[in-house]
Design an enzyme around this catalytic site. Structure first.
Site, mmCIF file in Angstrom:
data_model
loop_
_atom_site.group_PDB
_atom_site.id
_atom_site.type_symbol
_atom_site.label_atom_id
_atom_site.label_comp_id
_atom_site.label_asym_id
_atom_site.label_seq_id
_atom_site.Cartn_x
_atom_site.Cartn_y
_atom_site.Cartn_z
ATOM 1 C CB CYS A 111 -0.750 -0.088 1.337
ATOM 2 S SG CYS A 111 -1.977 1.394 1.268
ATOM 3 C CG HIS A 154 -5.686 -2.832 -0.730
ATOM 4 N ND1 HIS A 154 -4.420 -3.262 -0.290
ATOM 5 C CD2 HIS A 154 -5.212 -1.530 -0.983
ATOM 6 C CE1 HIS A 154 -3.765 -2.299 0.128
ATOM 7 N NE2 HIS A 154 -4.294 -1.119 -0.158
ATOM 8 C CD GLU A 155 -6.803 0.882 -3.737
ATOM 9 O OE1 GLU A 155 -6.906 1.824 -3.030
ATOM 10 O OE2 GLU A 155 -5.685 0.260 -3.888
ATOM 11 C CG HIS A 158 -7.398 2.431 1.129
ATOM 12 N ND1 HIS A 158 -6.601 2.973 2.226
ATOM 13 C CD2 HIS A 158 -6.610 1.897 0.364
ATOM 14 C CE1 HIS A 158 -5.126 2.396 1.957
ATOM 15 N NE2 HIS A 158 -5.247 1.749 0.815
HETATM 16 NI NI NI Z 1 -3.704 0.758 -0.097
#
Ligand code: NI
Length: 183
Positions: A111, A154-155, A158
């Site tokens: 990341c 993953h995004e 976030h």
């Molecule tokens: Ni990330």
């Protein structure tokens, strides 16, 4: 090509642990420009000689919160075999279905906001279907698999204030490895 100037927040920044807000339509010109700049930045970061020149870490995805904007937008630039890129701008996403099969990135996830080595693996669904919107507010659906599915998950994390490191148990960083497929 000129590298777009982006200020990428580090994991210590409190914003990265907050939930981002839905975007309203049509998306502003500033946000569209930021999305395009970020895609360009990610593509340049994946070019070895450019990355060396500018001292960049390679990244394929970025959420707006990493740039200081608590908005539910992320972009992904995924390199094809022929060196061109699949580019995604994903707004107000929602995962509407997930495969039962789980996978993990064998070399570990990375990341651009986590600037330290991290031990351990993150379980991800091998395939997900995501509903999202384009700049004008048209609803779209996409089904992604393998590394792209990992990037989407993953995004999306976030946008909910979750970093991949939050999903690793420090006492058992390779927990349930045998129950998942390595990619
Ligand atoms: Ni990330």
């Amino acid at each position: 090509m000129k590298l777009p100037k982006l200020k990428i927040l580090d994991e210590k920044n409190k914003l990265l642990h907050k939930v981002s807000k839905d975007v309203t339509f049509p998306v502003s010109k500033e946000d569209r420009i930021l999305a395009l700049d970020t895609i360009k930045y990610l593509e340049m970061s994946q070019d070895e000689s450019i990355a060396e020149k500018y001292n960049l870490r390679a990244g394929m995805g970025m959420a707006f919160v990493q740039l200081g904007h608590l908005k539910r937008i992320f972009v992904i630039a995924s390199e094809r075999e022929d060196g061109t890129f699949e580019e995604y701008v994903i707004i107000n996403p929602k995962i509407i279905s997930r495969s039962e099969e789980l996978i993990y990135v064998g070399e570990g996830e990375g990341c651009l906001s986590v600037n330290r080595p991290v031990e351990g693996i993150v379980p991800r669904h091998a395939r997900v279907t995501v509903e999202y919107y384009d700049y004008e507010g048209n609803k779209k659906t996409i089904r992604v698999r393998e590394d792209l599915a990992v990037a989407f998950q993953h995004e999306i994390d976030h946008l909910d204030g979750i970093l991949f490191v939050d999903k690793i148990d420090p006492k058992n960083p390779y927990k349930n490895k045998d129950k998942m497929r390595e990619i």
